[in-house]
Design a protein around this motif. Structure first.
Motif, PDB file in Angstrom:
ATOM      1  N   LYS A 110       0.657  -1.358  -0.151  1.00  0.00           N
ATOM      2  CA  LYS A 110       0.542   0.220   0.205  1.00  0.00           C
ATOM      3  C   LYS A 110       0.383   1.457   0.015  1.00  0.00           C
ATOM      4  O   LYS A 110       0.370   2.360  -0.546  1.00  0.00           O
ATOM      5  CB  LYS A 110      -1.369  -0.511   1.121  1.00  0.00           C
ATOM      6  N   GLU A 111       1.820   1.079   0.865  1.00  0.00           N
ATOM      7  CA  GLU A 111       2.761   2.459   1.171  1.00  0.00           C
ATOM      8  C   GLU A 111       3.895   2.409  -0.334  1.00  0.00           C
ATOM      9  O   GLU A 111       3.710   3.870  -0.494  1.00  0.00           O
ATOM     10  CB  GLU A 111       3.845   2.450   1.751  1.00  0.00           C
ATOM     11  N   MET A 112       3.941   1.742  -0.857  1.00  0.00           N
ATOM     12  CA  MET A 112       4.520   1.612  -2.765  1.00  0.00           C
ATOM     13  C   MET A 112       3.646   2.392  -3.186  1.00  0.00           C
ATOM     14  O   MET A 112       4.390   2.966  -4.042  1.00  0.00           O
ATOM     15  CB  MET A 112       4.809   0.319  -2.497  1.00  0.00           C
ATOM     16  N   ALA A 134       3.660   5.434  -5.451  1.00  0.00           N
ATOM     17  CA  ALA A 134       4.025   5.905  -7.037  1.00  0.00           C
ATOM     18  C   ALA A 134       2.722   6.918  -6.513  1.00  0.00           C
ATOM     19  O   ALA A 134       2.717   7.752  -8.078  1.00  0.00           O
ATOM     20  CB  ALA A 134       3.179   4.153  -7.148  1.00  0.00           C
ATOM     21  N   LEU A 135       1.207   6.612  -6.665  1.00  0.00           N
ATOM     22  CA  LEU A 135       0.192   7.446  -6.278  1.00  0.00           C
ATOM     23  C   LEU A 135       0.748   8.982  -6.700  1.00  0.00           C
ATOM     24  O   LEU A 135       0.415   9.994  -7.439  1.00  0.00           O
ATOM     25  CB  LEU A 135      -0.670   7.362  -5.164  1.00  0.00           C
ATOM     26  N   ASN A 136       1.747   9.336  -5.676  1.00  0.00           N
ATOM     27  CA  ASN A 136       1.951  10.668  -5.279  1.00  0.00           C
ATOM     28  C   ASN A 136       2.902  11.471  -5.774  1.00  0.00           C
ATOM     29  O   ASN A 136       3.147  12.687  -6.586  1.00  0.00           O
ATOM     30  CB  ASN A 136       2.352  10.883  -3.148  1.00  0.00           C
ATOM     31  N   GLU A 137       3.915   9.915  -6.466  1.00  0.00           N
ATOM     32  CA  GLU A 137       4.710  10.471  -7.641  1.00  0.00           C
ATOM     33  C   GLU A 137       4.429  11.164  -8.703  1.00  0.00           C
ATOM     34  O   GLU A 137       4.319  11.783  -9.388  1.00  0.00           O
ATOM     35  CB  GLU A 137       5.923   9.927  -7.477  1.00  0.00           C
TER      36      GLU A 137
END
Length: 127
Positions: free
Chosen positions: A2-4, A8-11
């Motif tokens: 989830k963190e990845m 990834a979504l933030n990036e």
């Protein structure tokens, strides 16, 4: 995971924002260039119009000068013709005067000869 996914979504969100910002900046730059080109085209159009007006004015002046020269040339030709006619008349008058003068000389010569004969005859009578 989830963190990845969140990273990834933030990036992806950050990249999307950067892309949108870059796109907005590029569109602003394109609008600025379009405005500059439009301004330059307007300036060129004005310069072309001014040049056309100057060419027209020059053409009118040139046509006026050509007309003026043609009129002067015509007047000079008329004056030359008039002077030639006057010279012809003067020559004719001079010739007639010379003929009259020659006739008068002949008459005077005849008169002198006649007078001399009369004088000679008188002298013979006196002798």
């Amino acid at each position: 995971l989830k963190e990845m996914k969140t990273d990834a979504l933030n990036e992806l969100s950050t990249l999307k924002e950067q892309y949108q910002q870059n796109t907005l900046e590029k569109m602003a730059k394109i609008d600025e260039l379009k405005s500059l080109v439009s301004s330059q085209q307007e300036g060129l159009t004005q310069q072309q119009q001014k040049l056309s007006e100057m060419e027209e004015e020059h053409g009118r002046k040139l046509a006026g000068k050509i007309q003026e020269i043609s009129e002067l040339q015509s007047r000079l030709e008329q004056q030359a013709e008039t002077q030639q006619q006057q010279l012809t008349k003067i020559s004719e008058l001079q010739s007639r005067f010379e003929q009259l003068a020659e006739r008068e000389r002949l008459k005077l010569s005849e008169l002198n000869a006649s007078h001399e004969r009369e004088m000679a005859a008188k002298n013979k009578r006196i002798d």
